[in-house]
Design an enzyme around this catalytic site. Structure first.
Site, PDB file in Angstrom:
ATOM      1  N   ASP A 158       0.846  -1.198   0.000  1.00 49.00           N
ATOM      2  CA  ASP A 158       0.000   0.000   0.000  1.00 49.00           C
ATOM      3  C   ASP A 158       0.874   1.239   0.000  1.00 49.00           C
ATOM      4  O   ASP A 158       2.097   1.155   0.098  1.00 49.00           O
ATOM      5  CB  ASP A 158      -0.899   0.002   1.245  1.00 49.00           C
ATOM      6  CG  ASP A 158      -0.079  -0.057   2.529  1.00 49.00           C
ATOM      7  OD1 ASP A 158       0.329   1.015   3.015  1.00 49.00           O
ATOM      8  OD2 ASP A 158       0.188  -1.169   3.040  1.00 49.00           O
ATOM      9  N   ASP A 201       0.626   3.625   2.418  1.00 45.62           N
ATOM     10  CA  ASP A 201       0.427   4.209   3.742  1.00 45.62           C
ATOM     11  C   ASP A 201      -0.736   5.210   3.639  1.00 45.62           C
ATOM     12  O   ASP A 201      -1.724   4.913   2.958  1.00 45.62           O
ATOM     13  CB  ASP A 201       1.733   4.843   4.241  1.00 45.62           C
ATOM     14  CG  ASP A 201       1.793   4.904   5.763  1.00 45.62           C
ATOM     15  OD1 ASP A 201       1.457   3.874   6.394  1.00 45.62           O
ATOM     16  OD2 ASP A 201       2.163   5.933   6.321  1.00 45.62           O
TER      17      ASP A 201
END
Length: 307
Positions: free
Chosen positions: A230, A232
């Site tokens: 991802d 973040d």
């Protein structure tokens, strides 16, 4: 199943220890339950180990791959039941040292702090920035002090090998980078994420510390295969545990592929600084180290203390 405890009758203890000596490993894999399975190993068995620091996260699986013994420790326990801040990393690393492990392959899902490091990319970090607050991060306490060098927290020999293997297989891999280790288990705030990004950090996770510090104290080579799941929370799309798990699962095949070849290619002869990290690091006068502390840490310090 092997098992070592400290309070058996003497005859039973000696028999258990003889049995345990048959359960040794050269290389350890620390990772989540989805990253590893036993179909790459022959003669698979499990051992249950006690340490002076308590029990590790779970039983340790040992098997053979070619001419090497390989063991696996699920970092968060079976079923992912242990929070990052509650991990007994001292017991985990001490247990691996007790098994004779010389190389640790750590696998970790991480968030990206740079646009060019996209989900499903692989990073082999070379630095760590420690943002943890409440984790015991040394074996040396109770009347003994050791100041190890930790300028380069990951073993350069192993990391270089991981990069070469990943590139040869066509995976998108970044060589080097800073892993900022946060406390967790919550994800970052937007402010934190943006500060880490502004400082030039590359990836963020919750488990490299204190694993890397303790492995260095135990004179075990430690390197990490970090898989990006991802961005973040500095990007427009918020990180969610569903997305992290989804991308971690998608990364499994690549990580296993790299690990299998790494096991085959990694030399067990440590030529790096890791194997002698404690040489000259114990600053406490040997004569004032208590018998109890010597006994507790003998596996780590015995060869350095005056007999």
């Amino acid at each position: 199943m092997g098992n070592i405890h400290g309070d058996w009758p003497e005859c039973s203890r000696k028999q258990k220890e003889r049995n345990f000596m048959n359960e040794m490993a050269d290389i350890a894999i620390i990772g989540g339950s989805g990253i590893y399975d036993t179909n790459m190993l022959d003669k698979v068995r499990t051992v249950d180990i006690d340490t002076p620091f308590g029990k590790p996260s779970d039983s340790i699986t040992i098997g053979e791959h070619g001419d090497k013994n390989v063991c696996f420790l699920p970092r968060h326990g079976t079923g992912h039941r242990i929070s990052p801040s509650e991990l007994n990393s001292r017991a985990n690393i001490f247990a691996l040292k007790k098994l004779g492990v010389r190389r640790i392959i750590a696998v970790s899902a991480v968030g990206s702090l740079k646009k060019e490091l996209a989900p499903l990319d692989i990073v082999i970090p070379d630095q760590i920035y420690d943002r943890t607050r409440s984790r015991p991060s040394t074996f040396f306490e109770d009347g003994i002090v050791a100041h190890i060098g930790f300028a380069d927290p990951f073993c350069p020999e192993m990391s270089s090998s991981f990069v070469d293997i990943a590139r040869s297989k066509g995976y998108s891999v970044k060589e080097g980078g800073t892993y900022v280790c946060m406390e967790g288990p919550q994800f970052s705030t937007r402010a934190e994420s943006r500060v880490y990004q502004s400082l030039g950090f590359d990836i963020i996770g919750m488990t490299a510390i204190p694993e890397a510090k303790l492995a260095r104290e135990a004179e075990i080579c430690y390197s990490m295969i970090a898989t990006v799941t991802d961005y973040d929370v500095w990007s427009e799309e918020d990180v969610t545990i569903e997305k992290v798990i989804e991308n971690a699962v998608r990364n499994e095949a690549a990580v296993k592929d790299i690990i299998v070849e790494a096991i085959e290619k990694i030399s067990l002869q440590q030529k790096c600084m890791c194997k002698n990290a404690l040489a000259g690091a114990i600053t406490t006068s040997h004569e004032v180290i208590s018998y109890e502390t010597r006994r507790k840490l003998d596996l780590l310090i015995g060869k350095y203390l005056e007999k």
